[in-house]
Design an enzyme around this catalytic site. Structure first.
Site, short mmCIF file in Angstrom:
data_model
loop_
_atom_site.label_atom_id
_atom_site.label_comp_id
_atom_site.label_asym_id
_atom_site.label_seq_id
_atom_site.Cartn_x
_atom_site.Cartn_y
_atom_site.Cartn_z
CD GLU A 89 1.64 1.42 -6.31
OE1 GLU A 89 2.45 0.58 -5.94
OE2 GLU A 89 1.33 2.44 -5.64
CB CYS A 141 3.93 4.40 -5.05
SG CYS A 141 2.98 4.94 -3.58
CE LYS A 152 6.05 0.75 -4.93
NZ LYS A 152 4.70 0.65 -4.32
#
Length: 546
Positions: free
Chosen positions: A44, A147, A111
């Site tokens: 990330e 994540c 994300k």
């Protein structure tokens, strides 16, 4: 049999070092290409480093990060497809994953779940995405997530599985804390099994300010079994073949995805075609490899080493000074520093006072010999005597108490900082542990002086465990430093237990109050003495300003 060869590039990035991070990405991608992989996944925000924090409020930084990503795409032409963590500005700023192929940025995922708790502050900077992404890479449908997206049972992973993904790639900058590794592994195994997909989890490694990222990248099959594991606390390139036909077969036998699709219980995904054929159709088979999970105590010690090394070196320093008293705290910090930077980069400083025991002075000398570090001896008695004389009218003839004791600590802080200021590219490492800091059993402008507090998050009871562990590797910490009762040695016959509860009692109360946010009543209900709990809570609250 159709398979997808995937590489997990577990790299150590640096926040703001756009050129250095890009070079690291390219180097790993080229090594992966030599093994015939179809896809290389990076952590990330690998372009910017994690966490970039308020640099994300600078438009010039965002533009430079975009230029670095575009340059990476050009330089990676001819390499396998890359999934790279980056930022994207499209009216709003997104924490993103870019898919690079054939010199172009061919797809971008945003994300969806932005953590805003603990050490995370992503809501401050980013807007959440809302569209899942499935890319066809080497003829295989690959979903992409970032994540925190993986920590929710319903969300991007299930959406992409319903949309036809056989493999889910989850890129991460997930910080370490003791015993987190098994919790994370259990959660990821559940995601893979529940969604009947292979799950590729790649994590960053290395230290960044107060955070340490542990790596421990993982690959799970569609039954939730670990099939590959990255190193702990070290850079690694994990390469694995995923048998796609076996995943498809398992999905055919599992009706859950089909029923979810029929019920419309998912967010439609963007679908992007990247490539049809394997990157290297005639690639040789992979040699068997395995990495065992690291014991939590060894991993915690390694985390302290990595965090210290990267804080010192990434901040532009080359060497450190440590005040070594002969006690356990300074001994473990010195051992960590030597393991992180090498003995030549560490100098111990012995600063005995009129109250320092011969045993402690000898233990400091013994420690330096065992570690192979230089040791400077600077007795503080002359300065201490003059200082007390200067303060005599104010302190009077009676015992000066804590104020008088702290004079010694502040003299030591002055001398340590003078050495650091005088020595180019050097900093002071402080030696206070979490138990002491939480209760205020430390001196402002004294033993708290320094650039990095190595064991600030390590309770005293864990300090002892870490010291004993380190001596199983090689016996560098004197046994006397481990076994003798802890003492600040700021007055005759002083012991920590004069001012604090026994650490075996204190540490669980601190954890319950500071880490778990439990109330006095709840902590007492766990079996702790009420008067002791009240005393500890009062100390923590009164010393918060420190």
């Amino acid at each position: 049999m159709l398979s997808l060869r995937v590489a997990l590039a577990q790299i150590n990035t640096t926040v703001g070092d756009l050129d250095g991070n890009r070079a690291r990405i390219l180097e790993a991608a080229r090594r992966a290409a030599e093994q015939g992989v179809d896809l290389v996944a990076f952590p990330e925000l690998a372009i910017t480093g994690y966490p970039p924090e308020d640099q994300l409020l600078r438009s010039s930084f965002i533009e430079a990060a975009r230029e670095s990503l575009e340059r990476l795409a050009e330089e990676a032409k001819g390499l396998p497809a890359l999934i790279v963590g980056c930022v994207e500005f499209d009216r709003h700023l997104y924490n993103s994953a870019a898919v690079l192929h054939d010199g172009e940025i061919v797809a971008m995922y945003h994300k969806q779940h932005l953590p805003n708790y603990g050490v995370f502050d992503e809501d401050r900077y980013f807007t959440a995405g809302d569209i899942p992404l499935v890319c066809t890479i080497a003829g295989v449908e690959v979903g992409i997530t970032i994540c925190e997206d993986a920590w929710y049972p319903a969300g991007p992973i299930s959406d992409e599985a319903v949309a036809g993904a056989r493999v889910i790639v989850n890129i991460n900058s997930s910080p370490f804390y003791a015993r987190k590794t098994s919790d994370r592994e259990r959660m990821l195994a559940t995601r893979a099994a529940d969604n009947t997909v292979a799950l590729v989890y790649v994590n960053q490694v290395g230290g960044q300010d107060e955070l340490v990222f542990d790596g421990n990248s993982l690959v799970f099959d569609a039954q939730g079994q670990v099939v590959a594991r990255g190193a702990s606390m070290a850079e690694d390139l994990v390469v694995v073949d995923l048998p796609i036909e076996a995943i498809v077969q398992r999905q055919l036998h599992d009706s859950r995805l089909r029923r979810m699709r029929e019920a419309g219980e998912h967010m439609p995904a963007d679908e992007v075609f990247v490539s049809e054929e394997p990157y290297a159709p005639d690639r040789p088979a992979l040699a068997p490899s395995s990495v065992e999970a690291t014991d939590w105590l060894a991993e915690t010690y390694d985390a302290l080493v990595v965090g210290t090394r990267d804080y010192v070196l990434k901040s532009g320093f080359e060497r450190v000074f440590i005040a070594v008293s002969g006690g356990i705290d300074s001994a473990i910090v010195a051992a960590i520093a030597v393991d992180a930077l090498g003995a030549d980069a560490v100098t111990g400083v012995s600063l005995p006072s009129r109250y320092s025991s011969e045993g402690s002075i000898g233990d400091a000398v013994d420690l330096a010999k065992r570690l192979g570090i230089a040791l400077i001896s600077m007795p503080i008695e002359p300065i201490h005597d003059v200082t007390l004389g200067t303060l005599a009218d104010e302190f009077g003839s009676e015992d000066a108490g804590t104020a008088g004791e702290n004079v010694q600590s502040r003299i030591r802080g002055l001398l340590m900082m003078a050495l650091s200021n005088h020595t180019p590219s050097s900093m002071v490492l402080t030696t206070g542990n979490k138990s002491e800091y939480a209760c205020g059993y430390a001196t402002l402008y004294g033993d708290m002086v320094g650039g990095f507090a190595v064991i600030k998050d390590v309770p005293k009871t864990l300090v002892w465990q870490l010291a004993r562990y380190r001596n199983t590797v090689s016996e560098v910490i004197p046994v006397a430093s481990i076994e003798k009762p802890p003492s600040a040695e700021l007055r005759p016959n002083q012991l920590d237990s004069d001012s604090l509860p026994a650490y075996e009692v204190l540490d669980p109360i601190i954890e319950a109050y500071v880490e778990d946010d439990l109330s006095l009543e709840t902590i007492v209900a766990l079996g702790h003495d009420e008067a002791t709990v009240k005393r500890v809570i009062d100390m923590v609250n009164r010393n918060e300003y420190k």
